[in-house]
Write a protein that holds these residues in place. Sequence first.
Motif, PDB file in Angstrom:
ATOM      1  N   GLU A 109       0.825  -1.207   0.000  1.00  0.00           N
ATOM      2  CA  GLU A 109       0.000   0.000   0.000  1.00  0.00           C
ATOM      3  C   GLU A 109       0.861   1.259   0.000  1.00  0.00           C
ATOM      4  OE1 GLU A 109      -3.065   0.025   2.931  1.00  0.00           O
ATOM      5  OE2 GLU A 109      -3.877  -1.923   2.344  1.00  0.00           O
ATOM      6  N   LEU A 110       1.956   1.249   0.750  1.00  0.00           N
ATOM      7  CA  LEU A 110       2.829   2.419   0.788  1.00  0.00           C
ATOM      8  C   LEU A 110       3.511   2.658  -0.557  1.00  0.00           C
ATOM      9  CD1 LEU A 110       4.689   2.208   4.235  1.00  0.00           C
ATOM     10  CD2 LEU A 110       3.249   4.079   3.439  1.00  0.00           C
ATOM     11  N   LEU A 111       4.052   1.598  -1.129  1.00  0.00           N
ATOM     12  CA  LEU A 111       4.812   1.740  -2.365  1.00  0.00           C
ATOM     13  C   LEU A 111       3.897   1.879  -3.573  1.00  0.00           C
ATOM     14  CD1 LEU A 111       7.639   1.785  -3.634  1.00  0.00           C
ATOM     15  CD2 LEU A 111       7.574  -0.720  -3.697  1.00  0.00           C
ATOM     16  N   GLY A 112       2.777   1.186  -3.553  1.00  0.00           N
ATOM     17  CA  GLY A 112       1.856   1.216  -4.686  1.00  0.00           C
ATOM     18  C   GLY A 112       1.964  -0.028  -5.542  1.00  0.00           C
ATOM     19  N   VAL A 113       2.201  -1.172  -4.877  1.00  0.00           N
ATOM     20  CA  VAL A 113       2.313  -2.461  -5.567  1.00  0.00           C
ATOM     21  C   VAL A 113       1.041  -3.264  -5.296  1.00  0.00           C
ATOM     22  CG1 VAL A 113       3.584  -4.647  -5.645  1.00  0.00           C
ATOM     23  CG2 VAL A 113       4.825  -2.483  -5.431  1.00  0.00           C
ATOM     24  N   PRO A 114       0.431  -3.850  -6.311  1.00  0.00           N
ATOM     25  CA  PRO A 114      -0.789  -4.628  -6.089  1.00  0.00           C
ATOM     26  C   PRO A 114      -0.543  -5.817  -5.158  1.00  0.00           C
ATOM     27  CG  PRO A 114      -0.511  -4.137  -8.425  1.00  0.00           C
ATOM     28  CD  PRO A 114       0.769  -3.753  -7.753  1.00  0.00           C
ATOM     29  N   PHE A 115      -1.301  -5.896  -4.081  1.00  0.00           N
ATOM     30  CA  PHE A 115      -1.159  -6.973  -3.115  1.00  0.00           C
ATOM     31  C   PHE A 115      -1.408  -8.328  -3.766  1.00  0.00           C
ATOM     32  CE2 PHE A 115      -3.019  -9.654   0.342  1.00  0.00           C
ATOM     33  CZ  PHE A 115      -1.901  -9.710   1.166  1.00  0.00           C
ATOM     34  N   GLU A 116      -2.274  -8.344  -4.780  1.00  0.00           N
ATOM     35  CA  GLU A 116      -2.600  -9.617  -5.425  1.00  0.00           C
ATOM     36  C   GLU A 116      -1.418 -10.192  -6.212  1.00  0.00           C
ATOM     37  OE1 GLU A 116      -4.564  -6.239  -7.866  1.00  0.00           O
ATOM     38  OE2 GLU A 116      -4.271  -6.792  -5.752  1.00  0.00           O
ATOM     39  N   ASP A 117      -0.358  -9.397  -6.401  1.00  0.00           N
ATOM     40  CA  ASP A 117       0.835  -9.901  -7.095  1.00  0.00           C
ATOM     41  C   ASP A 117       1.849 -10.509  -6.130  1.00  0.00           C
ATOM     42  OD1 ASP A 117      -0.248  -8.999  -9.433  1.00  0.00           O
ATOM     43  OD2 ASP A 117       0.989  -7.197  -9.562  1.00  0.00           O
ATOM     44  N   ARG A 118       1.487 -10.606  -4.843  1.00  0.00           N
ATOM     45  CA  ARG A 118       2.446 -11.037  -3.824  1.00  0.00           C
ATOM     46  C   ARG A 118       3.013 -12.430  -4.080  1.00  0.00           C
ATOM     47  NH1 ARG A 118      -2.611 -11.565  -2.099  1.00  0.00           N
ATOM     48  NH2 ARG A 118      -3.298 -13.367  -0.893  1.00  0.00           N
ATOM     49  N   ALA A 119       2.216 -13.322  -4.659  1.00  0.00           N
ATOM     50  CA  ALA A 119       2.701 -14.686  -4.910  1.00  0.00           C
ATOM     51  C   ALA A 119       3.903 -14.665  -5.841  1.00  0.00           C
ATOM     52  CB  ALA A 119       1.588 -15.543  -5.497  1.00  0.00           C
ATOM     53  N   GLN A 120       3.922 -13.730  -6.786  1.00  0.00           N
ATOM     54  CA  GLN A 120       5.053 -13.628  -7.703  1.00  0.00           C
ATOM     55  C   GLN A 120       6.277 -13.048  -7.008  1.00  0.00           C
ATOM     56  OE1 GLN A 120       4.052 -12.055 -11.767  1.00  0.00           O
ATOM     57  NE2 GLN A 120       2.083 -11.613 -10.802  1.00  0.00           N
ATOM     58  N   PHE A 121       6.140 -11.850  -6.441  1.00  0.00           N
ATOM     59  CA  PHE A 121       7.342 -11.205  -5.925  1.00  0.00           C
ATOM     60  C   PHE A 121       7.862 -11.849  -4.648  1.00  0.00           C
ATOM     61  CE2 PHE A 121       4.075  -8.118  -4.242  1.00  0.00           C
ATOM     62  CZ  PHE A 121       4.326  -8.252  -2.883  1.00  0.00           C
ATOM     63  N   ARG A 122       7.032 -12.606  -3.951  1.00  0.00           N
ATOM     64  CA  ARG A 122       7.541 -13.347  -2.791  1.00  0.00           C
ATOM     65  C   ARG A 122       8.562 -14.381  -3.229  1.00  0.00           C
ATOM     66  NH1 ARG A 122       3.598 -16.420   0.896  1.00  0.00           N
ATOM     67  NH2 ARG A 122       5.589 -17.402   1.318  1.00  0.00           N
ATOM     68  N   ILE A 123       8.292 -15.055  -4.334  1.00  0.00           N
ATOM     69  CA  ILE A 123       9.237 -16.040  -4.862  1.00  0.00           C
ATOM     70  C   ILE A 123      10.524 -15.349  -5.311  1.00  0.00           C
ATOM     71  CG2 ILE A 123       9.637 -17.705  -6.713  1.00  0.00           C
ATOM     72  CD1 ILE A 123       6.632 -18.324  -6.651  1.00  0.00           C
TER      73      ILE A 123
END
Length: 402
Positions: free
Chosen positions: A150-164
Amino acid sequence: MTTTEPRTYPFSEADRLNLDPFYAELRRREPLSRVRLPYGEDAWLATRYEDAKIVLADHRFSRAEAVERDEPRVRPRRSVANGILSMDPPEHTRLRKLVAKAFTNRRVEKVRPRAQEIADGLVDGMLERGAPADLVEDFALPLPIAVICELLGVPFEDRAQFRIWSDAFLSTTKLGPEQVEDYIGRMDDYMAGLIAKRRERPEDDLLSALIEARDEHDRLSEDELVRLASGILVAGHETTATQIPNFVYVLLTHPDQLAALRADLDGVPRAVEELLRFVPLGVASASPRYAKEDVELSGVTVRAGEPVLVNTASANRDEAVFDDPERLDLLRQEANHIGFGHGPHHCLGAQLARMELQVALRTLLSRLPGLRFADSAEDVVWKSGMLVRGPLRMPVSWEGGR
């Protein structure tokens, strides 16, 4: 104890959250010692608090020099030339100022209600599903990920990708060199695509502000913009997501301290500071500083051009600074720890991490009475092959949990 032959470093495999006792021996008898890491040139290792602060803050030591050298490190990949962690002032100061205003204490406190709302929602889900729950997947990871998104402006729903992909930034042996480069490339490509979208449709977030600094004020290059945004996303969730279960693990294995904290939850901020001092997050020292001139530390002369590594976990256990430093004391009122580092590279998001850790502990202890290991501490599965130590899975239960 002094030896001219460098010691193999790290000294031992990471054992849960136990700091190798050899650090204490070095502090007493050889506070500046020669070490040899798996990659790069030999280095000095600083283990005392005062030496650590000098190396981390004194202008006579350089991080930028590491880019030009075969820096001592525990993984094959070297520092990135245009990464903020590999810069010295004034270049470092230029980039840091662009982001620092988003992480001031005043701005972080404005985020606290939202962080509390997220934490409560996660606990609601745990209560609804019933025990046992995995503290890592069900609470510790999604809380800081949601906040930094939310602070940076990254979609939370993309977390599965960037977590990896985030594992590439902290991997020692978990990922091979080719996979590390692939994941970092994917993260940069993802961020570049997101930046392109924000250029077309700016929003009220940190990423849009950084784009404005790039496009309208020419204060950073396009490559710096991508690297900086990727770094904020990774750093903004990884360490906090690791420290939440670390802190809970320490509390559950120190029942007397846990009981006292449960009886006075207003003590959570002070408890967080002691836990930051006590928990050795890193598996080894990283980010060497190079002496730009001869510097004396603990009676040893570090010659110009020689790298020095700092072990902050050892510094935070320095007997010359902390009374009975091996003991967890949630009421401790002594000198400031350096769990967030020190000097120009002091953790940019320290205030955000503090707030999230405070919210996490207070919420867990107030809303999950009798929080405990689902079976025993032995069921906690620990990370391996990473720069940081912490639970990979941590089954927990609570009173009334199924």
